[in-house]
Design an enzyme around this catalytic site. Structure first.
Site, mmCIF file in Angstrom:
data_model
loop_
_atom_site.group_PDB
_atom_site.id
_atom_site.type_symbol
_atom_site.label_atom_id
_atom_site.label_comp_id
_atom_site.label_asym_id
_atom_site.label_seq_id
_atom_site.Cartn_x
_atom_site.Cartn_y
_atom_site.Cartn_z
ATOM 1 N N HIS A 278 0.826 -1.211 0.000
ATOM 2 C CA HIS A 278 0.000 0.000 0.000
ATOM 3 C C HIS A 278 0.859 1.259 0.000
ATOM 4 C CE1 HIS A 278 0.355 1.059 4.359
ATOM 5 N NE2 HIS A 278 0.381 -0.247 4.562
ATOM 6 N N ASP A 290 6.449 0.720 6.315
ATOM 7 C CA ASP A 290 4.990 0.603 6.240
ATOM 8 C C ASP A 290 4.438 1.719 5.357
ATOM 9 O OD1 ASP A 290 2.371 -0.173 6.741
ATOM 10 O OD2 ASP A 290 2.255 0.886 8.654
ATOM 11 N N GLU A 324 -4.930 1.849 2.683
ATOM 12 C CA GLU A 324 -4.924 0.707 3.601
ATOM 13 C C GLU A 324 -5.050 1.167 5.042
ATOM 14 O OE1 GLU A 324 -3.136 -2.266 6.373
ATOM 15 O OE2 GLU A 324 -2.501 -0.214 5.950
ATOM 16 N N GLU A 325 -4.472 2.333 5.359
ATOM 17 C CA GLU A 325 -4.354 2.761 6.748
ATOM 18 C C GLU A 325 -5.666 3.245 7.358
ATOM 19 O OE1 GLU A 325 -1.986 2.079 8.460
ATOM 20 O OE2 GLU A 325 -0.089 2.173 7.387
ATOM 21 N N HIS A 422 3.962 3.249 12.264
ATOM 22 C CA HIS A 422 3.089 4.404 12.469
ATOM 23 C C HIS A 422 3.728 5.534 13.280
ATOM 24 C CE1 HIS A 422 -0.842 1.821 11.904
ATOM 25 N NE2 HIS A 422 -0.041 1.790 10.846
#
Length: 455
Positions: A278, A290, A324-325, A422
């Site tokens: 993503h 990420d 996605e998040e 994150h």
């Protein structure tokens, strides 16, 4: 007759051994190419440094869409296109600050607003703090002890679990649902311990959800060091105050895109193998592990195939999923369009666990295919990749499972992933070239073997 059978068996065995040796050599050439070419690594660096904070709806994510689209256009692929996706648009605004008011005075602590939270306004929120570890404890305290106060969720990820993703899942509901649950008892704000196994000063954000007909109260995550400090001070001063301010808000939805490139299959072009990550990422860091790495590894599968002259039987498609998040709209839209267009998705692989040393793959597939896919482990043993297990998938490829597509997750070493997850620590400098490209090679080899052996 018996001699003829023995001769046939020997010829057949010799052919099988020769075929396996040829595939082993091809897999070795994939690893050699990945470990000596820096294209994907440099592309990841450019993505991270020029488009950090790629949350949906932002200018940075729009730039990342254009960048990856242009990259794939230059790769001599058969098809490159953007797939429109309606996405949420939440902004952090001016940022956050927080402090503890104790007998020692004001002590600043690192906090960050949770994604989709409402803001506090300029005056912020200040109140006494109630520390809890789960929703049952919240219920036992009830409205009498919670109303008008800030709820502090301080349940850590379980450090005894070797699988850190299980530990993350076990602590995650306080972040996603903590504000909604606390609001039911009259809380005016929520502070959540960051979801990480590390003790540091990086607050870790992530999405949270409100409930209909329940007051929307502001929510922030506090760093693990900050959480420990707050908890220690609360034991000494139960009536201390906590202050935090945030300026976040939700804007109208906007249009973004999945970015898709493919090599068309030579024998079964209508059968599609999807590999993806993503493109969106939370704004404190650069979204390297990420999931910029997963995106670049997916594109690298196609580059390696082209460089080595591998023409797959089936269409191999790299997808840079969007959103996605927050709401997972990209994966849902991709599967929706696949169904509307009557596409046959033969297999799907997702890379969204960071760019650490590869361990193996998890696979969810019908029994008649599963055993054969897991048996591919023998090709990866020379590279120390040996964990081929039942059970795989991912948030973005999950909707394809509803269409009957076998799903797989790329599984790297996981002990350090949540140090970066994150937060502001997720930067390009945290990515090791060899580990990153070992993963790219493993993914390319896995897709190649599944396609070649019709698994």
């Amino acid at each position: 007759m018996r001699i003829h059978f023995i001769l046939f068996a020997l010829v057949s065995l010799t052919f099988q051994i020769s075929a396996q040796e040829n595939q082993e050599k091809l897999v070795k050439s994939i690893f050699d190419e990945a470990l000596t070419d820096y294209t994907a690594f440099h592309n990841l660096e450019y993505l991270c440094k020029n488009f950090p904070g790629r949350i949906t709806g932002s200018e940075k994510v729009a730039g990342a869409v254009d960048y990856t689209f242009q990259l794939m256009q230059k790769m001599n692929l058969d098809t490159v296109y953007k797939q429109p996706v309606q996405v949420p648009h939440w902004i952090r605004g001016k940022g956050e600050n927080a402090y503890i008011s104790s007998e020692k005075g004001k002590i600043d602590v690192p906090v960050i607003a949770l994604g989709m939270s409402v803001g506090t306004g300029e005056k912020g929120v200040s109140a006494q703090v109630v520390e809890v570890h789960d929703f049952e404890e919240l219920k036992l305290l009830g409205e009498e002890k919670i109303k008008g106060k800030i709820v502090f969720y301080n349940r850590p990820m379980d450090p005894t679990l070797i699988n850190t993703f299980s530990a993350y899942g076990g602590a995650g509901n306080q972040r996603t649902s903590g504000a909604a649950e606390a609001a039911k008892y009259g809380a005016i704000g929520v502070v959540v311990r960051s979801l990480t196994t590390s003790l540091d000063d990086f607050p870790h954000t992530g999405v949270m959800r409100y409930e209909e007909n329940v007051a929307k109260i502001p929510a922030v995550a506090i760093s693990t060091n900050g959480a420990n400090l707050l908890s220690d001070l609360l034991r000494k001063e139960p009536a201390l105050d906590f202050f935090f301010r945030s300026d976040c808000q939700t804007l109208p939805e906007t249009t973004s895109y999945n970015v898709i490139g493919e090599i068309r299959g030579s024998e079964f072009p209508d059968e599609i193998i999807t590999v993806g990550g993503h493109l969106d990422a939370w704004e404190p860091g650069e979204g390297a592990h990420d999931d910029g790495a997963g995106c670049m590894q997916s594109m690298e599968v196609l580059r390696i195939f082209n460089t080595l002259g591998i023409r797959p039987k089936r269409t191999v498609r790299a997808v840079m999923y969007m959103d996605e998040e927050v709401a997972q709209r990209g994966g849902k839209e991709y599967a929706k369009q696949a169904e509307l267009n009557h596409e046959q998705h033969y297999f799907a692989l997702e890379s969204d666990r960071g760019a650490f040393r590869p361990l193996g793959f998890g696979v969810s597939a019908p029994a008649e295919r599963l055993g054969k896919i897991l048996a591919l482990e023998k090709y990866f043993k020379p590279f120390g990749i040996t964990q081929f297990t039942e059970g795989g998938g991912g948030v973005d490829i999950g909707p394809l499972g509803g269409l009957g597509t076998p799903l797989s997750s790329y599984v790297p070493e996981m002990q350090r992933y949540f140090d970066m997850h994150h937060c502001g620590n997720d930067t390009f400098e945290q990515v090791n070239f060899r580990e990153f490209q070992m993963g790219s090679a493993a993914m390319a080899s896995f897709i190649y073997l599944i396609d070649t052996f019709d698994l």
